[in-house]
Design a protein around this motif. Sequence first.
Motif, PDB file in Angstrom:
ATOM      1  N   HIS A  13      62.836 -19.444 111.079  1.00 42.41           N
ATOM      2  CA  HIS A  13      61.572 -19.887 110.499  1.00 42.41           C
ATOM      3  C   HIS A  13      60.639 -18.715 110.197  1.00 42.41           C
ATOM      4  CE1 HIS A  13      62.360 -24.134 110.798  1.00 42.41           C
ATOM      5  NE2 HIS A  13      62.645 -24.032 112.093  1.00 42.41           N
ATOM      6  N   ARG A  55      58.974 -13.444 105.040  1.00 39.43           N
ATOM      7  CA  ARG A  55      59.751 -12.681 104.065  1.00 39.43           C
ATOM      8  C   ARG A  55      59.959 -13.416 102.757  1.00 39.43           C
ATOM      9  NH1 ARG A  55      62.734  -8.560 106.460  1.00 39.43           N
ATOM     10  NH2 ARG A  55      63.242  -8.015 104.307  1.00 39.43           N
ATOM     11  N   ALA A  62      68.812 -17.187 108.332  1.00 33.95           N
ATOM     12  CA  ALA A  62      67.397 -16.866 108.519  1.00 33.95           C
ATOM     13  C   ALA A  62      66.719 -17.906 109.403  1.00 33.95           C
ATOM     14  CB  ALA A  62      66.695 -16.780 107.168  1.00 33.95           C
ATOM     15  N   ASP A  67      64.357 -22.427 101.140  1.00 35.40           N
ATOM     16  CA  ASP A  67      64.492 -22.467 102.593  1.00 35.40           C
ATOM     17  C   ASP A  67      65.947 -22.718 102.982  1.00 35.40           C
ATOM     18  OD1 ASP A  67      61.839 -22.774 101.821  1.00 35.40           O
ATOM     19  OD2 ASP A  67      61.298 -23.856 103.640  1.00 35.40           O
ATOM     20  N   TRP A  73      61.376 -15.605 109.611  1.00 32.37           N
ATOM     21  CA  TRP A  73      61.893 -14.825 108.469  1.00 32.37           C
ATOM     22  C   TRP A  73      61.576 -15.544 107.171  1.00 32.37           C
ATOM     23  CZ3 TRP A  73      64.616 -14.685 104.079  1.00 32.37           C
ATOM     24  CH2 TRP A  73      65.101 -13.453 103.625  1.00 32.37           C
ATOM     25  N   ILE A  74      61.800 -16.837 107.131  1.00 28.29           N
ATOM     26  CA  ILE A  74      61.518 -17.605 105.915  1.00 28.29           C
ATOM     27  C   ILE A  74      60.039 -17.548 105.576  1.00 28.29           C
ATOM     28  CG2 ILE A  74      61.514 -19.936 104.938  1.00 28.29           C
ATOM     29  CD1 ILE A  74      64.031 -20.511 106.577  1.00 28.29           C
ATOM     30  N   ALA A 103      68.101 -19.733 102.499  1.00 25.02           N
ATOM     31  CA  ALA A 103      67.864 -18.719 103.527  1.00 25.02           C
ATOM     32  C   ALA A 103      68.498 -19.122 104.851  1.00 25.02           C
ATOM     33  CB  ALA A 103      66.357 -18.501 103.697  1.00 25.02           C
ATOM     34  N   ARG A 104      68.454 -20.413 105.194  1.00 27.99           N
ATOM     35  CA  ARG A 104      69.053 -20.863 106.454  1.00 27.99           C
ATOM     36  C   ARG A 104      70.569 -20.697 106.428  1.00 27.99           C
ATOM     37  NH1 ARG A 104      65.322 -25.234 105.816  1.00 27.99           N
ATOM     38  NH2 ARG A 104      63.520 -24.986 107.214  1.00 27.99           N
TER      39      ARG A 104
END
Length: 273
Positions: free
Chosen positions: A176, A182, A174, A166, A178-179, A169-170
């Motif tokens: 929430h 995806r 990205a 997470d 999208w996380i 991704a952030r």
Amino acid sequence: MGRRTGGLVVDLALWGVGLVMVAPLVWLVVQSLTAEEAAFALPPRWVPDPFTLDNFREIPGLIPFGRMALNSLQVAVISTAGSLLVSVLAAYAFSRLSFRSRDGIFMIMLSALMVPTQMTVIPVFVLMRNLGLVDTLAALWLPALINVFSIFFLRQYFGTIPRELDEAARIDGAGHLWILFRMIVPLSGPALAAMTILTFELSWNNYFGPLIFLSTPENMTLPIGLVTLQSGQSGSSVVVFAAITAVVVPVLVVFLAFQRSFVASIASAGLRG
């Protein structure tokens, strides 16, 4: 050598238990494909003799089987897809987001698992009546969108996915959603497959809900149809068996399609939190 012998004994025992569990289903299918005058022979026959499909051909003349099958399929598909979507969103919130009284809300929600469905049917019926949904298929799938066990199961599974993913991704910008869709959802295939099987089976076999909310024959589902067929059929049990076989087959197809992922979810999820 001793370990190999022990493994062989375990395998034989499992095969024996499996055959005992599958035998009634096989016998049901065999009787549904056997002519009425030759059915229920003793000792039991495990091959249809004589083979016939007449039992299945008689079903539409006794109950609107096709219409009931479409109703059941519609309710099962909407209930399964809708509850999975709601459960995924709720499970992500409970496992990844920090908000006030999160754990308390989750515990209150889990307490709903201890309440029998029969105790909540009256307020649900009143709600459906106020919404004008009594005697519609929506009265069956709308309450099914909230599946507490599915939320709990997915929340526990999401907890096994490293949070470092997470954070990475952030850093890339990205959000929430999208996380969730995806990254976490693709990694949760086994858990989603398990919930698909359980939710579809629960909805497909639901008898209590249609009995309470439905009254028009055009809206009836297959479990109600089976009871109607059994109570109205004049002694031809093989036709009832044929109808039961036709109802069981879709559930078997769903299970066989997702069985590998189902077993993997049970083996790896661990329900730890």
